[in-house]
Design an enzyme around this catalytic site. Structure first.
Site: not given
Ligand SMILES: *Cc1c(COP(=O)(O)O)cnc(C)c1O
Length: 356
Positions: A33, A253
């Site tokens: 994702k 800055y």
């Molecule tokens: C994003 C997500 C994962 C992956 O989690 P990580 O901590 O990056 O391994 C797994 N399950 C769900 C439902 C998620 O939303």
């Protein structure tokens, strides 16, 4: 050309995926994702295509991008559909869906579909974000079992604190999961990366590795399994200017950093517009031609400044690694009150180059 870039090692990605599988022997959906946590979803899916059991993304837009690129493996939508009019597309493109609230169930029952859907029914075991409550779960499961629009059913939950093994919270979630699923038959999926690495008893039938695929540890302590991960992204740039300052001079800055000694300052073509965290503190580690040094002064939009005083061999053109092999993104994140997930997702503007 501006020297900032992110080098993505697709062989390391494959090794990390295979590590997830070797820890359990179960099937695993590679979570890609948010553009594969900033690593490029299509490239990562293609690199994993021959070994991954499937993929998981956040929404249909992300899934259709993968289908358009020719990715044919199963793809799970981690929050299912948001609007009922997505349902025919899910059937058409063979997208699997998490079902997590009652309105989705009504929509599924009321929509004509060309093909039945693979449904992952989410149980809220205590994270209290999405999912059916334990009291609703078995009834919902049975209602779906009777529904001819459902091709298969998978049990699913998500851990809130799997990265903190000593809180007792994951044991509590596991107990809720076991109890709510009593008498229900089907495969189970519980584990994100910290679950996979630290909770072998919770592996179930389907793993959902995300951050570990990219080689960053989800833990804030040294964890033996996570030590085997290989960083996938090397965020790099070069020194574009060097200046010598006497003690007592401000840098950048807001004059956040004041030199404590005669200081050689290196200016690096990397800033918060590239995704480097603006909240990184003075002392945040960087690698200068492979040697550790540190950030001094506030991060600007396009540049940041590092201390070269103890690295006389460094000069204009020296390579700066902001994170990657030799400097885990998790360590950098801790200096910026952040997490490697956010550092990766915030990657912006820098071109990605692929190895492997
Ligand atoms: C994003 C997500 C994962 C992956 O989690 P990580 O901590 O990056 O391994 C797994 N399950 C769900 C439902 C998620 O939303």
């Amino acid at each position: 050309m501006r020297p900032a870039h992110a080098l993505i090692d697709l062989n390391a990605l494959r090794q990390n995926y295979l590590l997830a599988k070797s820890l359990s022997g179960q099937r695993a959906l590679a979570v890609i994702k948010a553009n594969a946590y900033g690593h490029g979803a299509v490239q990562c899916a293609e690199a994993l295509a021959d070994i991954a059991d499937g993929f998981a993304v956040a929404c249909i837009e992300e899934a259709l991008e993968l289908r358009a690129a020719g990715v044919s493996k199963p793809i799970l939508l981690l929050e299912g559909w948001f609007e009922a009019d997505e349902l025919p597309l899910l059937a058409e493109h063979n997208l699997w869906a998490v079902l997590h609230h009652a309105e989705q169930l009504n929509q599924l029952e009321q929509t004509e579909l060309a093909a039945p859907l693979h449904i992952w029914l989410k149980l809220d075991t205590g994270m209290h974000r999405v999912g059916f409550s334990p009291t609703e779960y078995a009834d919902t499961w049975r209602r779906l079992e009777r529904n001819n629009k459902v091709a298969s059913l998978t049990k699913m939950t998500h851990f809130a604190r799997a990265d903190e093994p000593d809180t007792g919270r994951t044991e509590e979630q596991l107990a809720v999961f076991a109890q709510a699923n009593e008498g229900l038959n089907g495969p189970a999926s519980l584990c994100n990366s910290p679950g996979i690495l630290a909770w072998p008893s919770a592996h179930g039938d389907w793993l959902r590795p995300g951050i570990m695929l990219y080689g960053a540890t989800p833990f804030s302590f040294v964890q033996p399994q996570a030590e085997q991960l290989q960083p996938v992204m090397q965020l790099e740039s070069k020194i574009i200017a060097v200046r010598e300052l006497p003690a007592g001079e401000p840098v950048g800055y807001g004059s956040r950093f004041i030199t404590q000694r005669p200081t050689r300052v290196g200016v690096v073509a990397m800033g918060y517009a590239d995704g480097y965290p603006r909240h990184a503190k003075d002392g945040t580690p960087v690698l200068v031609d492979g040697q550790r040094s540190q950030l001094i002064g506030r991060v600007s939009m396009d540049m940041l400044t590092v201390d070269l005083t103890d690295l006389p061999g460094s000069s204009l053109g020296s390579t700066i690694r902001l994170w990657g092999a030799g400097l885990n993104a998790s360590e950098v994140a801790a200096w910026a009150d952040s997490i490697p997930y956010q550092l990766f997702c915030n990657l912006n503007r820098v071109p990605r180059r692929y190895l492997g």
